[in-house]
Design an enzyme around this catalytic site. Structure first.
Site, PDB file in Angstrom:
ATOM      1  N   GLY A  46      14.940  52.363  29.032  1.00 56.71           N
ATOM      2  CA  GLY A  46      16.066  51.864  29.814  1.00 56.71           C
ATOM      3  C   GLY A  46      17.327  51.881  28.976  1.00 56.71           C
ATOM      4  N   GLN A  51      25.754  49.905  26.462  1.00 60.97           N
ATOM      5  CA  GLN A  51      25.151  50.386  25.215  1.00 60.97           C
ATOM      6  C   GLN A  51      25.763  51.700  24.744  1.00 60.97           C
ATOM      7  OE1 GLN A  51      20.931  49.682  26.768  1.00 60.97           O
ATOM      8  NE2 GLN A  51      20.698  49.388  24.569  1.00 60.97           N
ATOM      9  N   CYS A  89      14.771  47.422  21.856  1.00 53.76           N
ATOM     10  CA  CYS A  89      16.038  47.807  22.477  1.00 53.76           C
ATOM     11  C   CYS A  89      16.667  48.903  21.636  1.00 53.76           C
ATOM     12  CB  CYS A  89      16.960  46.588  22.532  1.00 53.76           C
ATOM     13  SG  CYS A  89      18.579  46.917  23.240  1.00 53.76           S
ATOM     14  N   LEU A  90      17.220  49.922  22.294  1.00 53.77           N
ATOM     15  CA  LEU A  90      17.853  51.005  21.544  1.00 53.77           C
ATOM     16  C   LEU A  90      19.030  50.512  20.708  1.00 53.77           C
ATOM     17  CD1 LEU A  90      17.755  53.871  24.196  1.00 53.77           C
ATOM     18  CD2 LEU A  90      16.249  53.544  22.226  1.00 53.77           C
ATOM     19  N   HIS A 131      15.520  42.980  31.249  1.00 58.79           N
ATOM     20  CA  HIS A 131      16.170  43.320  29.979  1.00 58.79           C
ATOM     21  C   HIS A 131      17.497  44.042  30.228  1.00 58.79           C
ATOM     22  CE1 HIS A 131      15.881  45.007  25.687  1.00 58.79           C
ATOM     23  NE2 HIS A 131      16.836  45.721  26.235  1.00 58.79           N
ATOM     24  N   GLU A 132      17.473  45.031  31.129  1.00 58.41           N
ATOM     25  CA  GLU A 132      18.677  45.838  31.366  1.00 58.41           C
ATOM     26  C   GLU A 132      19.744  45.021  32.091  1.00 58.41           C
ATOM     27  OE1 GLU A 132      18.971  48.459  29.706  1.00 58.41           O
ATOM     28  OE2 GLU A 132      16.864  48.622  29.187  1.00 58.41           O
ATOM     29  N   HIS A 135      21.693  42.988  29.711  1.00 58.75           N
ATOM     30  CA  HIS A 135      22.738  43.732  28.996  1.00 58.75           C
ATOM     31  C   HIS A 135      24.077  43.660  29.744  1.00 58.75           C
ATOM     32  CE1 HIS A 135      21.034  45.767  25.531  1.00 58.75           C
ATOM     33  NE2 HIS A 135      20.010  46.232  26.224  1.00 58.75           N
TER      34      HIS A 135
HETATM   35 NI    NI Z   1      18.246  46.999  25.471  1.00 62.64          NI
END
Ligand code: NI
Length: 158
Positions: A46, A51, A89-90, A131-132, A135
């Site tokens: 995701g 991000q 998480c990226l 999670h997304e 963000h």
């Molecule tokens: Ni993330």
């Protein structure tokens, strides 16, 4: 399409609240295409627009490798149950931690044609939705980690 640079924890943009998308434009379509390419190139499940440095309420997700979703202005309308598991998480490369999330989540959103749609998921998909969406409100999973962030085990070389 292009791979965009993923912002990492410590970059203040990640704590900002993203803005609603009011119209689909060529620029926004390009952003979505780039987000998809960036997510796959990073082996992520995701990615939120913030991000890659754009404060728009857009999320892309694919938890299986063949289940791509693009969510614009997503809003979680229902959750139930609970699951505790590893999350990464990226924007926090090389780390993971235990996070408790709902085991079921239902989200309403606009699709790429700005049509109202909904998606429901359990387990990993529910975790990813939560999670997304976090963000988009400037929240990282590290705030919710139980215990310590740990290093993702690296694969041993043959
Ligand atoms: Ni993330």
């Amino acid at each position: 399409m292009a791979i965009r640079q993923v912002r990492e924890m410590g970059d203040e943009i990640l704590s900002k609240v993203s803005k609603e998308v009011t119209a689909m434009t060529p620029r926004t379509r390009e952003l979505i295409d780039d987000m998809i390419e960036t997510m796959y190139a990073s082996n992520g499940v995701g990615l939120a627009a913030v991000q890659v440095g754009v404060l728009k309420r857009i999320v892309v997700m694919d938890t299986t490798g063949e289940d791509l979703h693009v969510l614009i202005n997503p809003k979680i309308v229902e959750t139930s149950g609970e699951q505790t598991g590893s999350e990464g998480c990226l924007s926090v490369p090389g780390k993971m931690g235990q996070v408790t999330r709902p085991n079921y989540a239902k989200v309403v959103y606009l699709d790429e044609n700005m049509q109202l749609a909904e998606l429901e998921g359990t387990e990993l998909l529910a975790r990813c939705i939560c999670h997304e969406c976090d963000h988009l409100d400037g929240k990282l999973y590290v705030e919710k980690v139980e215990g310590d962030l740990v290093d993702v085990p690296t694969e041993e070389e043959d």
